[in-house]
Design an enzyme around this catalytic site. Structure first.
Site, PDB file in Angstrom:
ATOM      1  N   LEU A  79       0.862  -1.237  -0.118  1.00 54.39           N
ATOM      2  CA  LEU A  79       0.064  -0.112  -0.201  1.00 54.39           C
ATOM      3  C   LEU A  79       0.815   1.347  -0.057  1.00 54.39           C
ATOM      4  O   LEU A  79       0.468   2.203  -0.434  1.00 54.39           O
ATOM      5  CB  LEU A  79      -0.957   0.089   1.124  1.00 54.39           C
ATOM      6  CG  LEU A  79      -1.955  -1.118   1.352  1.00 54.39           C
ATOM      7  CD1 LEU A  79      -2.665  -1.102   2.702  1.00 54.39           C
ATOM      8  CD2 LEU A  79      -2.966  -1.006   0.159  1.00 54.39           C
ATOM      9  N   GLY A  80       1.969   1.083   0.541  1.00 56.65           N
ATOM     10  CA  GLY A  80       2.969   2.315   0.788  1.00 56.65           C
ATOM     11  C   GLY A  80       3.987   1.997   1.541  1.00 56.65           C
ATOM     12  O   GLY A  80       4.458   0.931   2.082  1.00 56.65           O
ATOM     13  N   GLY A 119       8.537   6.362   6.662  1.00 55.10           N
ATOM     14  CA  GLY A 119      10.102   6.356   7.392  1.00 55.10           C
ATOM     15  C   GLY A 119      10.334   5.360   8.074  1.00 55.10           C
ATOM     16  O   GLY A 119      11.488   4.946   8.372  1.00 55.10           O
ATOM     17  N   SER A 134       7.330  -0.571   5.269  1.00 53.61           N
ATOM     18  CA  SER A 134       6.323  -0.689   4.585  1.00 53.61           C
ATOM     19  C   SER A 134       5.088  -1.093   5.073  1.00 53.61           C
ATOM     20  O   SER A 134       4.881  -1.806   6.109  1.00 53.61           O
ATOM     21  CB  SER A 134       6.645  -1.565   3.252  1.00 53.61           C
ATOM     22  OG  SER A 134       7.815  -1.306   2.830  1.00 53.61           O
ATOM     23  N   LYS A 159       1.646  -3.445   8.858  1.00 46.63           N
ATOM     24  CA  LYS A 159       2.815  -2.563   8.918  1.00 46.63           C
ATOM     25  C   LYS A 159       3.924  -3.230   9.278  1.00 46.63           C
ATOM     26  O   LYS A 159       4.298  -3.797  10.403  1.00 46.63           O
ATOM     27  CB  LYS A 159       2.476  -1.238   9.912  1.00 46.63           C
ATOM     28  CG  LYS A 159       3.882  -0.153  10.163  1.00 46.63           C
ATOM     29  CD  LYS A 159       3.476   0.769  11.050  1.00 46.63           C
ATOM     30  CE  LYS A 159       4.546   1.796  11.362  1.00 46.63           C
ATOM     31  NZ  LYS A 159       4.268   3.010  12.150  1.00 46.63           N
ATOM     32  N   ASP A 175       3.880  13.391  15.573  1.00 45.60           N
ATOM     33  CA  ASP A 175       4.297  13.397  14.044  1.00 45.60           C
ATOM     34  C   ASP A 175       2.982  13.411  13.170  1.00 45.60           C
ATOM     35  O   ASP A 175       2.608  12.604  12.280  1.00 45.60           O
ATOM     36  CB  ASP A 175       4.776  11.951  13.764  1.00 45.60           C
ATOM     37  CG  ASP A 175       5.567  11.694  12.502  1.00 45.60           C
ATOM     38  OD1 ASP A 175       5.865  12.870  11.882  1.00 45.60           O
ATOM     39  OD2 ASP A 175       5.801  10.761  12.195  1.00 45.60           O
TER      40      ASP A 175
END
Length: 809
Positions: free
Chosen positions: A502-503, A506, A509, A524, A621
């Site tokens: 999916l993406g 930092g 993935s 994740k 963040d």
């Protein structure tokens, strides 16, 4: 010439009439008299004299302007009407607000005098009548601190045990007599608090305890409920309950003279009743008496909890249930304390938690059970999402059973009440189990040989995850967290195939996966080179497992095997906000109403983290790529690896390891490592400006001087109010005043000094009302230098990835 003179005098007459009927403020020189009104700046509310049914009794009140029939939301002289036409409301020489009759006698006053050379009374667009010092601009008195029968958005009920102060709603005596009636509405000093309607000194209705965003005794307020309320309590014995309303709609809460608590909202044509309590007999406090349950059926009916019988059979048959129920078999607690179980618990679902509860802090579900089991006086317990552990040492009063919703209540009963002869059951169960074992043994042995390798591997994987958590990651309370096996994750993600990716961020993935039951998940997978170590990994698991809000992403579990560390989340169809906002085609799918809903949702999620969550969390963040969108485009804040927990209402700390995303980081955090709630507010301001413009802060450059997004926003706000900042693709769907207000809020959030930024409570007020905003100062990070080959900021470089910077002491 004659026509011009006629027009001149006609205009003069109209101006005179206008001035005689509408005031901008009440001063000593400009009192308010019968026939004249004072309007709020945007014409939402109106203050003036009114009467009922053409009566001679005149009252000073506030109502919604232009809405027929008139809804009066506050009355000044509710106990002392005036009966003469010469009455007026004015400011006295000592700055107080007074109501005089024709004899110049004081009929009503705010009860305070001020050392002020001059003051004035104004009506705000929140419906708050305020007395303001002309010199300092300080508010000396406000009607929001002196309730009648109605509560408006952004006013609050409160109590303070130290000072004895209490702010409550008080009903009218009748619908034409505003003098104090029999009913009051208040919040209780219990922990957690609850809202109660009182009839004199006796409870008439109660909401059930507050669970972060909802009242547990109101079934429509489930975990998906979008709450317009906020309830805050502190350790000093004070608490406040605030009512918000979204999208600038007119609404109010009132207690009627009959004791009915109602919430109304205006739909543009008429008033809609959104809530009413009590609604039926089960809502009446103690309707079924101690240890009785009112079953929410048609018609409502009473029954006793299991293990209890009616105290008076005759009264019960007559339909008089107020005496309630008594225990059928007495408890014998001594055995429980020396290891022999003589009592147990019976679990009842869909229950409104009874009154007289006690809160046990820092206790998980198992601890709640154990404490109650070994405490002879503990009659019941419940572990409630959003609260934690509640226990009851007194009679279970005002319990209601809903058809859906509610909580699970565990009631202590003698073991004999829990199912008959336990020993006989054990013997029968043992015989049946042994027979089945003999029959299935051979088949199980053959099957085991085939499955043993896979089973052992799976168990080792699961044990490895738990042992890694217990031994390596310093365990904390993560009750309800699921530990996934590695092969389960590999199967779900097709061994982390690129097609499921999916993406990437930092810290690693993110992959899409599907479990065997068909449930879609997001995994994740942390990179070993990401810099997210044990602390961040544990942080994210502990935080998200405890935080539950519709605007926060939900964690399902984790997997730890060797160097692999994986987090398993709910899968959100629309991925992250940046995939829409910064894509030339997808951005067309989020028009201005959707963007404003996203802005408001992020603000509500942030308010939950800062104020409504028991953990109190600073995210550190916050950025567009960490805002995920569900299928309805509702935003959910994600990625809590850098978040910090804290106690109390305000928090400030510093760190040598400054970690976050440059461009979104507040100046004090980027430069000195100091962070607080206001650091998140700064990040929110950047996100807000990105949503308005559709531009990414790290890529934006305007003009020959290469101005940053913040510099351009400041310039636009100074020149045009900020409307030209708006993404041109959504210009047709916006309300210009709403956009300009959002630009101003964004600039207030990115102020250089943390003290100049709003907190989340103020932020929600700014977004959901039309109250006046303070003017922002010029933000920092606006100077760029530019040469022929590169563009760089004069103060700090912007990078899209989460960064860590080590600061010297």
């Amino acid at each position: 010439m004659g026509k011009k003179r006629i027009m001149f005098f006609a205009s003069l007459l109209l101006i005179t009439i206008f001035l005689s009927f509408s005031y901008a403020g009440i001063t000593r020189e400009s009192p308010l008299s019968i026939g004249k009104t004072l309007s709020s700046s945007n014409g939402v509310y109106e203050l003036g004299f009114f009467s009922f049914n053409n009566s001679q009794n005149q009252y000073v009140g506030i109502w919604f302007k232009g809405i027929i029939p008139r809804v009066v939301v506050w009355v000044a002289n509710r106990e002392k009407p005036v009966t003469d036409s010469a009455a007026n409301l004015t400011i006295s020489s000592n700055g107080s607000l007074l109501l005089f009759n024709e004899n110049h006698s004081v009929v009503w006053s705010i009860g305070e005098t001020f050392a002020s050379n001059g003051s004035r009374a104004e009506l705000t667009d929140n419906g708050n009548l305020v007395v303001i010092d002309n010199n300092s601009g300080r508010t000396l008195w406000e009607s929001f601190e002196h309730f009648g029968d109605t509560m408006l958005p952004f006013s609050n009920l409160m109590y303070n045990l130290a000072t004895g102060e209490k702010r409550v709603l008080t009903s009218w005596k009748s619908h034409t007599d505003p003098s104090p009636g029999d009913f009051t509405v208040q919040i209780t000093p219990q922990v957690p608090s609850q809202a109660c309607t009182m009839r004199g000194s006796k409870t008439y209705w109660r909401s059930g305890p507050w669970a972060k965003t909802r009242f547990t005794g109101i079934p429509v307020m489930d975990d998906t409920y979008t709450s317009p309320f906020s309830l805050q309590q502190d350790t000093n014995g004070s608490g406040s309950f605030t009512y918000f309303e979204r999208n600038f709609k007119l609404s109010y809460i009132m207690i009627t003279s009959e004791g009915s608590l109602k919430i109304f909202q205006h739909n543009g044509m008429d008033w809609e009743l959104n809530f009413e309590a009590p609604e039926n007999s089960c809502d009446i406090y103690g309707f079924c008496g101690p240890f009785g349950i009112c079953v929410m059926s048609v018609p409502p009916k009473c029954k006793c909890f299991k293990g209890f019988v009616p105290k008076s059979i005759e009264e019960w048959k007559r339909g008089n249930w107020t005496d309630g129920c008594v225990r059928h078999t007495e408890l014998h607690c001594q055995g429980n304390t020396n290891g022999k179980t003589v009592n147990g618990f019976y679990h009842v679902a869909n229950i409104k938690p009874p009154d007289f509860y006690e809160f046990a802090s820092f206790v998980d579900a198992e601890g709640c059970y154990q404490i109650c089991l070994h405490n002879c006086s503990c009659l019941a317990f419940a572990y409630i999402n959003g609260i934690g552990c509640l226990m009851w040492n007194q009679d279970l009063m005002d319990a209601v059973q809903f058809s859906a919703g509610g909580e699970i209540l565990s009631i202590r009963l003698a073991s004999s009440e829990l199912g008959g002869n336990k020993r006989n059951k054990i013997i029968v169960a043992s015989i049946v189990s042994l027979s089945l074992f003999v029959i299935l043994a051979f088949a199980a042995f053959c099957f085991l040989r085939y499955k043993v390798k896979h089973t052992v591997s799976a168990k080792i994987s699961k044990i490895a995850s738990k042992e890694a958590w217990n031994n390596d990651l310093e365990p904390q309370d993560v009750s309800g967290l699921k530990f996934f096996e590695m092969n389960t994750i590999q199967t779900a993600t097709d061994n982390f195939s690129l097609s499921n990716k999916l993406g990437q961020g930092g810290f690693g993935s993110v992959y899409k996966g599907k479990l065997q039951d068909g449930k879609e998940i997001a995994v994740k997978r942390l990179s070993s080179s990401s810099g997210q170590g044990k602390e961040e990994f544990m942080n994210e698991i502990v935080l998200i497992s405890k935080l539950q809000h519709k605007n926060l992403v939900r964690i399902l579990g984790c997997c730890i095997e060797g160097e692999e560390r994986l987090l398993v989340y709910e899968f959100l169809l629309n991925k992250s906000l940046d995939t829409f906002l910064f894509d030339s085609r997808k951005r067309l799918e989020i028009d201005w109403p959707k963007r404003f809903n996203i802005i408001e949702g992020i603000a509500r999620g942030l308010h939950y983290l800062h104020r409504d969550s028991c953990l109190r969390v600073i995210h550190r963040d916050l950025k567009v790529s960490n805002i995920l969108l569900d299928e309805k485009m509702n935003p959910k804040i994600s990625d809590f690896g850098l978040a910090r927990m804290y106690q109390g209402t305000e928090y400030q700390d510093n760190t040598r390891r400054v970690a976050g995303t440059l461009g979104y980081m507040a100046p004090e955090y980027a430069w000195t490592g100091m962070f607080s709630e206001k650091s998140d507010i700064y990040s929110f301001g950047v996100i807000l400006l990105e949503i308005i413009t559709g531009e990414k802060i790290s890529r934006f450059s305007y003009g020959r001087q290469g101005k940053t997004l913040l510099a351009y926003a400041w310039e636009s706000w100074c020149e045009s109010g900020g409307i030209d900042l708006l993404d041109k693709d959504v210009a047709d769907s916006c309300h210009p005043l709403e956009v300009e207000r959002c630009v101003q809020i964004g600039l207030l959030c990115v102020q250089h000094q943390p003290a100049d930024r709003p907190n989340t409570m103020e932020l929600l007020s700014m977004l959901t009302t039309t109250s006046d905003l303070t003017s922002p100062k010029q933000p920092t990070f606006v100077v760029h230098t530019r040469d022929e080959e590169s563009l760089s900021q004069g103060l700090i470089t912007v990078n899209e990835m989460t960064q860590s910077v080590i600061l010297g002491r």
